[in-house]
Design a protein around this motif. Sequence first.
Motif, PDB file in Angstrom:
ATOM      1  N   ASP A   6      -9.837 -37.818 -44.282  1.00  0.00           N
ATOM      2  CA  ASP A   6     -10.605 -38.595 -43.294  1.00  0.00           C
ATOM      3  C   ASP A   6      -9.840 -38.761 -41.986  1.00  0.00           C
ATOM      4  O   ASP A   6     -10.444 -39.024 -40.940  1.00  0.00           O
ATOM      5  CB  ASP A   6     -10.922 -39.985 -43.845  1.00  0.00           C
ATOM      6  N   ILE A   8      -8.213 -36.483 -40.433  1.00  0.00           N
ATOM      7  CA  ILE A   8      -8.225 -35.254 -39.619  1.00  0.00           C
ATOM      8  C   ILE A   8      -9.221 -35.309 -38.460  1.00  0.00           C
ATOM      9  O   ILE A   8      -8.834 -35.072 -37.305  1.00  0.00           O
ATOM     10  CB  ILE A   8      -8.412 -34.012 -40.527  1.00  0.00           C
ATOM     11  N   PRO A   9     -10.502 -35.647 -38.712  1.00  0.00           N
ATOM     12  CA  PRO A   9     -11.419 -35.762 -37.558  1.00  0.00           C
ATOM     13  C   PRO A   9     -10.912 -36.771 -36.532  1.00  0.00           C
ATOM     14  O   PRO A   9     -11.019 -36.549 -35.321  1.00  0.00           O
ATOM     15  CB  PRO A   9     -12.734 -36.228 -38.190  1.00  0.00           C
ATOM     16  N   LEU A  12      -8.062 -35.386 -34.476  1.00  0.00           N
ATOM     17  CA  LEU A  12      -8.588 -34.408 -33.520  1.00  0.00           C
ATOM     18  C   LEU A  12      -9.261 -35.095 -32.334  1.00  0.00           C
ATOM     19  O   LEU A  12      -9.124 -34.650 -31.192  1.00  0.00           O
ATOM     20  CB  LEU A  12      -9.585 -33.472 -34.206  1.00  0.00           C
ATOM     21  N   ARG A  13      -9.966 -36.189 -32.622  1.00  0.00           N
ATOM     22  CA  ARG A  13     -10.617 -36.916 -31.531  1.00  0.00           C
ATOM     23  C   ARG A  13      -9.575 -37.476 -30.571  1.00  0.00           C
ATOM     24  O   ARG A  13      -9.713 -37.386 -29.351  1.00  0.00           O
ATOM     25  CB  ARG A  13     -11.495 -38.033 -32.106  1.00  0.00           C
ATOM     26  N   LEU A  16      -8.079 -34.667 -28.530  1.00  0.00           N
ATOM     27  CA  LEU A  16      -9.008 -34.229 -27.483  1.00  0.00           C
ATOM     28  C   LEU A  16      -8.940 -35.157 -26.273  1.00  0.00           C
ATOM     29  O   LEU A  16      -8.925 -34.699 -25.119  1.00  0.00           O
ATOM     30  CB  LEU A  16     -10.434 -34.168 -28.047  1.00  0.00           C
ATOM     31  N   ARG A  20      -7.655 -33.944 -22.513  1.00  0.00           N
ATOM     32  CA  ARG A  20      -8.460 -34.150 -21.301  1.00  0.00           C
ATOM     33  C   ARG A  20      -7.702 -34.947 -20.250  1.00  0.00           C
ATOM     34  O   ARG A  20      -7.937 -34.768 -19.053  1.00  0.00           O
ATOM     35  CB  ARG A  20      -9.775 -34.842 -21.662  1.00  0.00           C
ATOM     36  N   HIS A  29      -8.739 -27.078 -22.350  1.00  0.00           N
ATOM     37  CA  HIS A  29      -9.090 -27.969 -23.456  1.00  0.00           C
ATOM     38  C   HIS A  29      -9.453 -27.162 -24.703  1.00  0.00           C
ATOM     39  O   HIS A  29      -8.974 -27.436 -25.796  1.00  0.00           O
ATOM     40  CB  HIS A  29     -10.278 -28.864 -23.091  1.00  0.00           C
ATOM     41  N   MET A  33      -7.457 -27.043 -28.203  1.00  0.00           N
ATOM     42  CA  MET A  33      -8.103 -27.575 -29.408  1.00  0.00           C
ATOM     43  C   MET A  33      -8.143 -26.520 -30.521  1.00  0.00           C
ATOM     44  O   MET A  33      -7.950 -26.835 -31.690  1.00  0.00           O
ATOM     45  CB  MET A  33      -9.507 -28.087 -29.082  1.00  0.00           C
ATOM     46  N   LEU A  37      -6.504 -26.997 -34.127  1.00  0.00           N
ATOM     47  CA  LEU A  37      -7.246 -26.786 -35.380  1.00  0.00           C
ATOM     48  C   LEU A  37      -6.438 -25.888 -36.314  1.00  0.00           C
ATOM     49  O   LEU A  37      -6.341 -26.147 -37.510  1.00  0.00           O
ATOM     50  CB  LEU A  37      -8.615 -26.146 -35.093  1.00  0.00           C
TER      51      LEU A  37
ATOM     52  N   LEU B   5     -16.501 -29.799 -27.371  1.00  0.00           N
ATOM     53  CA  LEU B   5     -15.308 -30.067 -28.180  1.00  0.00           C
ATOM     54  C   LEU B   5     -15.451 -31.396 -28.931  1.00  0.00           C
ATOM     55  O   LEU B   5     -14.863 -31.577 -29.991  1.00  0.00           O
ATOM     56  CB  LEU B   5     -14.057 -30.064 -27.302  1.00  0.00           C
ATOM     57  N   PRO B   9     -14.787 -32.894 -34.159  1.00  0.00           N
ATOM     58  CA  PRO B   9     -14.436 -33.931 -35.141  1.00  0.00           C
ATOM     59  C   PRO B   9     -15.646 -34.388 -35.951  1.00  0.00           C
ATOM     60  O   PRO B   9     -15.554 -34.630 -37.158  1.00  0.00           O
ATOM     61  CB  PRO B   9     -13.886 -35.073 -34.276  1.00  0.00           C
ATOM     62  N   LEU B  12     -16.587 -31.862 -38.585  1.00  0.00           N
ATOM     63  CA  LEU B  12     -15.621 -31.911 -39.685  1.00  0.00           C
ATOM     64  C   LEU B  12     -15.871 -33.116 -40.586  1.00  0.00           C
ATOM     65  O   LEU B  12     -15.740 -33.033 -41.799  1.00  0.00           O
ATOM     66  CB  LEU B  12     -14.190 -31.971 -39.136  1.00  0.00           C
ATOM     67  N   ARG B  13     -16.235 -34.246 -39.974  1.00  0.00           N
ATOM     68  CA  ARG B  13     -16.518 -35.437 -40.769  1.00  0.00           C
ATOM     69  C   ARG B  13     -17.729 -35.191 -41.678  1.00  0.00           C
ATOM     70  O   ARG B  13     -17.720 -35.534 -42.860  1.00  0.00           O
ATOM     71  CB  ARG B  13     -16.767 -36.638 -39.849  1.00  0.00           C
ATOM     72  N   LEU B  16     -16.736 -32.872 -44.502  1.00  0.00           N
ATOM     73  CA  LEU B  16     -15.932 -33.581 -45.511  1.00  0.00           C
ATOM     74  C   LEU B  16     -16.829 -34.365 -46.460  1.00  0.00           C
ATOM     75  O   LEU B  16     -16.623 -34.375 -47.678  1.00  0.00           O
ATOM     76  CB  LEU B  16     -14.926 -34.511 -44.809  1.00  0.00           C
ATOM     77  N   ARG B  20     -17.135 -33.560 -50.520  1.00  0.00           N
ATOM     78  CA  ARG B  20     -16.933 -34.584 -51.559  1.00  0.00           C
ATOM     79  C   ARG B  20     -18.148 -34.731 -52.460  1.00  0.00           C
ATOM     80  O   ARG B  20     -18.004 -35.061 -53.629  1.00  0.00           O
ATOM     81  CB  ARG B  20     -16.597 -35.922 -50.888  1.00  0.00           C
ATOM     82  N   LEU B  37     -11.149 -25.794 -41.109  1.00  0.00           N
ATOM     83  CA  LEU B  37     -10.382 -25.938 -39.869  1.00  0.00           C
ATOM     84  C   LEU B  37     -10.086 -24.554 -39.275  1.00  0.00           C
ATOM     85  O   LEU B  37     -10.208 -24.339 -38.068  1.00  0.00           O
ATOM     86  CB  LEU B  37      -9.060 -26.678 -40.137  1.00  0.00           C
ATOM     87  N   GLY B  41     -11.570 -23.131 -35.774  1.00  0.00           N
ATOM     88  CA  GLY B  41     -10.626 -22.693 -34.739  1.00  0.00           C
ATOM     89  C   GLY B  41     -10.984 -21.340 -34.162  1.00  0.00           C
ATOM     90  O   GLY B  41     -10.548 -20.983 -33.068  1.00  0.00           O
TER      91      GLY B  41
END
Lengths: 284, 284
Positions: A6, A8-9, A12-13, A16, A20, A29, A33, A37, B5, B9, B12-13, B16, B20, B37, B41
């Motif tokens: 959880d 990871i997102p 990444l946010r 990002l 920026r 960007h 990114m 990744l 971009l 995230p 990915l959420r 995930l 699950r 990921l 990428g």
Amino acid sequence: MKTTLDCIPCLLRGALESVRLASPHPRTHERIMRELLRVLGETSLEYPPPFLSQSLHRRLRILTGVEDPYRAAKDEQNRLALRFLDDMRDGIDAAADPLITAVRLAIAGNIIDLGVKTGIENKDIQAALIRAAEEPITGDIEDFRTAVGEARSILYLADNAGEIVFDRLLVERLSPARVTLAVRGKPVINDATIVDARDVGLHSLVEVIENGSDAPGTILADCRPEFVQRFHAADLVLAKGQGNFETLSQARRDVFFLFHVKCPVIADHVGLPTGTNLLRHHRG
Amino acid sequence: MKTTLDCIPCLLRGALESVRLASPHPRTHERIMRELLRVLGETSLEYPPPFLSQSLHRRLRILTGVEDPYRAAKDEQNRLALRFLDDMRDGIDAAADPLITAVRLAIAGNIIDLGVKTGIENKDIQAALIRAAEEPITGDIEDFRTAVGEARSILYLADNAGEIVFDRLLVERLSPARVTLAVRGKPVINDATIVDARDVGLHSLVEVIENGSDAPGTILADCRPEFVQRFHAADLVLAKGQGNFETLSQARRDVFFLFHVKCPVIADHVGLPTGTNLLRHHRG
């Protein structure tokens, strides 16, 4: 604690947002990114989230050539928070329980975290301050009061810029002569560095030391030996924010953690709902 | 529209959550997330977000061997929403403007989207229904009313399970004889398929067709020729949900989009704040 999927997102946010700030070019960007990744896909989750964040932000500095993308934001945070310093101090002085009022305000400072949410404004700070005076703190309050009463030396681990103004008020209440304030060794996200400690006047109040690391937390294996020695030698360690909790939650010494539970992963880890203001006595 | 971009995230959420649901094993979750990921990428951002989502969920099905991880959740969504069907229909019949009341409820159905938030409950649905009766709709309401008055054939593009119960009420109000309902060709996230259309009784009310694609949107180049022909031939196309908007916002025909603006990327794209209930007349 380990990193969860959880995180990871969320990492990444955050990355990002930093990318920026570091560059105005959309192509840059995207390139960065994609690189992040790839890095995340190969990084171990055995270590706490600030370990991954450190790795992402190191990569980001190399790729953009910008050492401290949050410097302007941190200046703004400090400037905004300093406006409220005197009012807050008056509030603490007038309170029935000045120590715990200062603790409440230090948590309020942790709520206004640029690393989680951008675009903080005057009214957000004022709202956070008003809430802080009302919201309960969960945890080991009396343990903390006793430990503060007995300690000859206190190591205070700061968290973010802006928030460090609120930390100053708690430091003042803890009797500055016995307090050492530790900040990150290098810029990472909006974490407080030596620049922020100076900007909010903490350097003239207490000894300020750098931990030597560029992680948004306290990874002891990555810190200067002098810092690690001070960490183990202090009578009391007070660690602010989730990043310090994530990295020190298994430390082999007693630590008081003080933070606002901001995300479901930490909420699950501490067994309390998000939004909780927590003062937790970890026994090492 | 292109993927931003900021979508990464979020994608990915969502992935995930699906991983699950598809497997109880944490090691499988980690292995698959690393793979996703890597895929992200390397994937182009030139196409709309449902294109990336399609690619991630295809990968996920191959890696887990689970064709429809959301089947149980979709059944539950339909079951929950069906409880309110008769009450909602009574509300529409009694309304001063039944068509627009049905439109409001169809948007309410779009708010309770499992793809964005899990753990939907009875009270959430009831709350959404109450809000729906009160909240304004922004956009081309009178255009829509006129188009509905004139159309001999209407193609209704469904979005999610659960929501499809609310779509049924709008379909009833549109005069079912001229309506065709289109669903995804294969399961993806909690999007409605032919199973959901049957479960909520739409198959006995209108012609139901599958679009032939497993994207959580309508990528015409990925749809069956029969569907594409129907898409172009219909007098009126009504497309529900963000996924259909993201993939058809540059379609070469008129489309009425009906959705709740759920994320900042879409809010930016349509120039309206998140939380807006939007009925937009796209002119192709």
